[in-house]
Write a protein that holds these residues in place. Sequence first.
Motif, PDB file in Angstrom:
ATOM      1  N   GLY A  43     -15.547  -2.357  -6.657  1.00  0.00           N
ATOM      2  CA  GLY A  43     -15.122  -3.579  -5.989  1.00  0.00           C
ATOM      3  C   GLY A  43     -13.683  -3.959  -6.258  1.00  0.00           C
ATOM      4  O   GLY A  43     -13.250  -5.068  -5.908  1.00  0.00           O
ATOM      5  N   ASP A  44     -12.902  -3.038  -6.875  1.00  0.00           N
ATOM      6  CA  ASP A  44     -11.501  -3.337  -7.154  1.00  0.00           C
ATOM      7  C   ASP A  44     -10.599  -3.035  -5.966  1.00  0.00           C
ATOM      8  O   ASP A  44      -9.402  -3.342  -5.997  1.00  0.00           O
ATOM      9  N   ALA A  45     -11.122  -2.382  -4.939  1.00  0.00           N
ATOM     10  CA  ALA A  45     -10.406  -2.127  -3.689  1.00  0.00           C
ATOM     11  C   ALA A  45     -11.442  -2.085  -2.580  1.00  0.00           C
ATOM     12  O   ALA A  45     -12.607  -1.707  -2.812  1.00  0.00           O
ATOM     13  N   SER A  46     -11.026  -2.474  -1.359  1.00  0.00           N
ATOM     14  CA  SER A  46     -11.995  -2.521  -0.258  1.00  0.00           C
ATOM     15  C   SER A  46     -12.318  -1.135   0.272  1.00  0.00           C
ATOM     16  O   SER A  46     -13.435  -0.877   0.729  1.00  0.00           O
ATOM     17  N   ASP A  47     -11.347  -0.231   0.252  1.00  0.00           N
ATOM     18  CA  ASP A  47     -11.550   1.151   0.671  1.00  0.00           C
ATOM     19  C   ASP A  47     -10.416   1.991   0.086  1.00  0.00           C
ATOM     20  O   ASP A  47      -9.544   1.483  -0.633  1.00  0.00           O
ATOM     21  N   VAL A  48     -10.423   3.289   0.377  1.00  0.00           N
ATOM     22  CA  VAL A  48      -9.419   4.184  -0.180  1.00  0.00           C
ATOM     23  C   VAL A  48      -8.021   3.785   0.275  1.00  0.00           C
ATOM     24  O   VAL A  48      -7.063   3.786  -0.517  1.00  0.00           O
ATOM     25  N   LYS A  49      -7.882   3.412   1.558  1.00  0.00           N
ATOM     26  CA  LYS A  49      -6.565   3.003   2.061  1.00  0.00           C
ATOM     27  C   LYS A  49      -6.057   1.779   1.308  1.00  0.00           C
ATOM     28  O   LYS A  49      -4.867   1.697   0.974  1.00  0.00           O
ATOM     29  N   ASP A  50      -6.946   0.843   1.004  1.00  0.00           N
ATOM     30  CA  ASP A  50      -6.557  -0.350   0.255  1.00  0.00           C
ATOM     31  C   ASP A  50      -6.112   0.031  -1.155  1.00  0.00           C
ATOM     32  O   ASP A  50      -5.119  -0.503  -1.677  1.00  0.00           O
ATOM     33  N   ALA A  51      -6.831   0.965  -1.785  1.00  0.00           N
ATOM     34  CA  ALA A  51      -6.449   1.420  -3.128  1.00  0.00           C
ATOM     35  C   ALA A  51      -5.074   2.077  -3.107  1.00  0.00           C
ATOM     36  O   ALA A  51      -4.255   1.862  -4.004  1.00  0.00           O
ATOM     37  N   ILE A  52      -4.806   2.887  -2.071  1.00  0.00           N
ATOM     38  CA  ILE A  52      -3.489   3.519  -1.934  1.00  0.00           C
ATOM     39  C   ILE A  52      -2.399   2.461  -1.835  1.00  0.00           C
ATOM     40  O   ILE A  52      -1.356   2.544  -2.498  1.00  0.00           O
ATOM     41  N   ASP A  53      -2.638   1.444  -1.001  1.00  0.00           N
ATOM     42  CA  ASP A  53      -1.638   0.384  -0.837  1.00  0.00           C
ATOM     43  C   ASP A  53      -1.411  -0.374  -2.144  1.00  0.00           C
ATOM     44  O   ASP A  53      -0.268  -0.746  -2.466  1.00  0.00           O
ATOM     45  N   MET A  54      -2.491  -0.612  -2.914  1.00  0.00           N
ATOM     46  CA  MET A  54      -2.354  -1.337  -4.184  1.00  0.00           C
ATOM     47  C   MET A  54      -1.527  -0.529  -5.186  1.00  0.00           C
ATOM     48  O   MET A  54      -0.652  -1.074  -5.882  1.00  0.00           O
ATOM     49  N   ILE A  55      -1.792   0.773  -5.287  1.00  0.00           N
ATOM     50  CA  ILE A  55      -1.031   1.617  -6.209  1.00  0.00           C
ATOM     51  C   ILE A  55       0.423   1.696  -5.763  1.00  0.00           C
ATOM     52  O   ILE A  55       1.353   1.615  -6.583  1.00  0.00           O
ATOM     53  N   GLN A  56       0.642   1.818  -4.432  1.00  0.00           N
ATOM     54  CA  GLN A  56       2.001   1.879  -3.905  1.00  0.00           C
ATOM     55  C   GLN A  56       2.770   0.601  -4.212  1.00  0.00           C
ATOM     56  O   GLN A  56       3.945   0.637  -4.576  1.00  0.00           O
ATOM     57  N   SER A  57       2.085  -0.532  -4.112  1.00  0.00           N
ATOM     58  CA  SER A  57       2.729  -1.812  -4.427  1.00  0.00           C
ATOM     59  C   SER A  57       3.117  -1.873  -5.900  1.00  0.00           C
ATOM     60  O   SER A  57       4.202  -2.355  -6.252  1.00  0.00           O
ATOM     61  N   ASP A  58       2.228  -1.379  -6.793  1.00  0.00           N
ATOM     62  CA  ASP A  58       2.535  -1.357  -8.227  1.00  0.00           C
ATOM     63  C   ASP A  58       3.777  -0.534  -8.533  1.00  0.00           C
ATOM     64  O   ASP A  58       4.579  -0.885  -9.417  1.00  0.00           O
ATOM     65  N   LEU A  59       3.938   0.590  -7.831  1.00  0.00           N
ATOM     66  CA  LEU A  59       5.013   1.526  -8.154  1.00  0.00           C
ATOM     67  C   LEU A  59       6.274   1.271  -7.348  1.00  0.00           C
ATOM     68  O   LEU A  59       7.197   2.093  -7.362  1.00  0.00           O
TER      69      LEU A  59
END
Length: 691
Positions: free
Chosen positions: A204-220
Motif C-alpha cells: 500500500g506504499d504505492a498505487s501501482d508500479v508506475k506510481d512507485a517509479i514516479d515516487m522514486i524518480q521524485s526522490d532522486l
Amino acid sequence: MEQVYRSLKSIVVLAVLCSLLAACGGGGGGSSSSTTVNGVASKGPIKNGVVEVYAVNADGTRGKLLGTGSTGSDGTYKVQNLSYKGNLIVIVTGGTYFDEATGTADVPNTVLKAALSGATGSVNVAVTPLTDVAFKQMSSAAGGLSTANIDHSNAVVSTAFGVNIIGTQPVDVTDATKVASASSQTAIDYGVALAAISQMVKNGDASDVKDAIDMIQSDLSGENPKLSSTGGALTQAIVALTSGPEPMLAPTITTETTSMYGTIQHFTDSVVNPPDNPNGVAQAKAMISDLRNTVLTVVDYHTGDVGDTLKTPFDATAAELQTTVGPELSSVGDLVGWVVTSVGSLTGITPGTTYNFTDPEKHPGQTLTIVTGSTGTTATASIVTDASVTLLSGTVSVDNVNLPKSGSVNFTTLKTASDGNATMTASYSAMVSDTTMAITFRGKLTTPVASFDFDDSMSNRKLTFTLTQNPTMPNSVMLTKAYFSGVATSSTARVTGSIDIPTLVWNPNISPNEGNATIPTQAAFSGKIEALNQGAVTMTLQGTLTGTFSNAASYNPTIADDASNFPQWSGIFNGSLVAGNGVNISAMLKASMSAFQVINFEVKYTRTLANDATIWLDCTGTYNVFTEVTSATLTNQAGLHGTLVNDKSKPAESRFSGSINAGGGDEVATFSSPLGVPKVTYSDSYFETLI
C-alpha cells in the motif's frame, strides 16, 4: 609447533578468503560499423513484450526507429545489425510478467524505457522500472538525452541502488534454480530491487508500479538526491519478501546475502553522489558482494567476531583430527602393529603354544600373548596391562607356520586413546627382508569417532605401511612409508581417495620423545573431502594436496626457533571447492615457509558463470609469524587491483587497511576497521562491513 600450526592455518584461510574475492564482469563492445542491442526487460521478466530501439537526435530528442524485436519467456531480447553508433533509446511495451509480491501471473506490463550513451558493437541494455526512473530524470533535464544527461541520470540511480542499472541484467529472484545459476550476485541484487517495487504496491506504499517509479524518480530529483520518502518502504518490502509470513523470493536470498537492503537503507538518509568512476565502483561492489556470498556458502560467520570469518566446516575436521581421530588411530595402530609384527617375527609356529612378547620401550607395562590353535595357523591374541586391563583381544590367522607372510585379523577389543573400544576385521600380507617389513591390510576399522573402509581390491583400497629397523634402537622398528586408499568417515567429514606418505625419517630431536615416531618429509592426498553436518554433505573439496617438510630430519622444536632452526615446509592444493548450494570454485592454493618467520602464499582462482563467462583472481602475499602482519595484493579479470594489510600489532580500529583500484588507477574503495570491524567504503560514500 603450535604457533606454526596456528600461523599456517590462518594463512591458508586468508588464501581461501583472497580466492573468494572475484568481481563480476560487465558487458560492452568495441568499435563497429553496426550495433547489436541485447538485454533483459524485467519487472519480473517480461514475456512477449515489444522492443523498439531508437536513435537520439543531436538536440537530445528521440530520433528515428532503428529496429524492433520481442522478449522471450525469460525477458531476454536482441535487436541486431543496426546501422548506427551513438546514444540510443530502448522502449519495451506490452507483454506480461509474474508479480513477485503477489504471486500473480500474466500481469500486464507498463511502458518501460532505457537510454545508453555511445552505443557501438554489441551492448547490453536492461529495461526495468529503475532504467525508467533514470529515463524520466534525463528527459526532464535541460538538453534532454545528451551524453552528459544520460550518463549522469543512469549513474544517480545506479549509485542509489548499488547496481549498474543498464549493464547488469536482472535475474528472476523467485526462481531458486535461476538464482543459483545467476551470472553475478549483482544480477540477483537487481532482481531484489525490482521485486521490492511490487511489494511496495502490495504493502500500500504505492498505487501501482508506475506510481512507485514516479515516487522514486521524485526522490532522486534535485541537487541532493536521496531515497528519503521511498527508502523505508523499499527496505520494508525486502524484509517482507525474504523473511515475512509468506516469503516470495528464493530461500538463499536474505537481507544478509543481498547488499540491496543495506544500499537502499544507506541512501535513505545519505545524499547520492555518483562517483567519478561509477563502473569501477560497481565492479568493486560486485567484488565484495561475491566475496560475502561465497563465504556465506562456506560458513555463517555473523557472530560479531572478526575471527569467525576465518572459520569453515573443515575447521571442525582439523580439530577432530588433532584431538580425537589422530590419537585414536595412533593408539589402535600401535596395538595392531605390535601383534602383526610379532607374528611375522616367528620363524616357526608350534600348534597349541603360548607366546609372550614385551616391549619396554614402546609398550611399557604391557604383555602381548598369542596362543596358537591345533594347526598353528590360527591363534588368539591379547594385550593386557600389568593392572589386568585388556587393551586388545581377537583372533589372528597365518598362511604358513614356518614363515607367515599373510593372514587375517579379527579384533573385537581394541582400546582407544579415549578409553573407548574399536573393532577391526582385515586380511593382511607382508613382504619381509632382513631390515624391513611391508604390511598391506584390506578390511574395515571402526572406532568410536571414525570408520575406515579399505576393503575393495578392485578399487585398490588398502592400508600399507613399511617398517624398518631403527638404527639407533636395534630392538625396535620405525615407520618409514605409509599409504592409505579407501573411505574414512568421522562425524565432521568423509574422505574418499588416497594418502601417500612415501618417506618418513628419524629425527633425533623429536622421535625418542614421541614413542619412536618418525616424521614425514612429504605427503600427497588425491581425492575428495566432504564436510558433514549430521550426515549431510555441506561442502566438498576435490583435487590434489601435496606437502613437503624439507628439514624434517633436523628441525629441533625443543629449542627456540631462530634463523638457523625453523620448520621449512611447502604445500599446494589444486582442485575445486563445491559448496552445498552448488557454488563451484576451481583454485590453486599455495603456501610455504623458506625464510625464518615469513610465510609466502599464492592463490589462483577461477569460476565459470552461468553465461559461460570466466571470472578469476590472482592473489599473492606474505604473513610474518612474529609481527603477525599480513600483506596481500590481488588482481582480477575486470582489471581491479587491490591491496590488503592486516597488522595485529596495531589497535583493532586501525589494523585493517587497503584499497581497491580500477584498471585505470582510480581508487574506488578503501578498507578500514573502525571499532575493530573490517569495513569497505566506496567512493560514492556507501560503506558496508565485511562481516
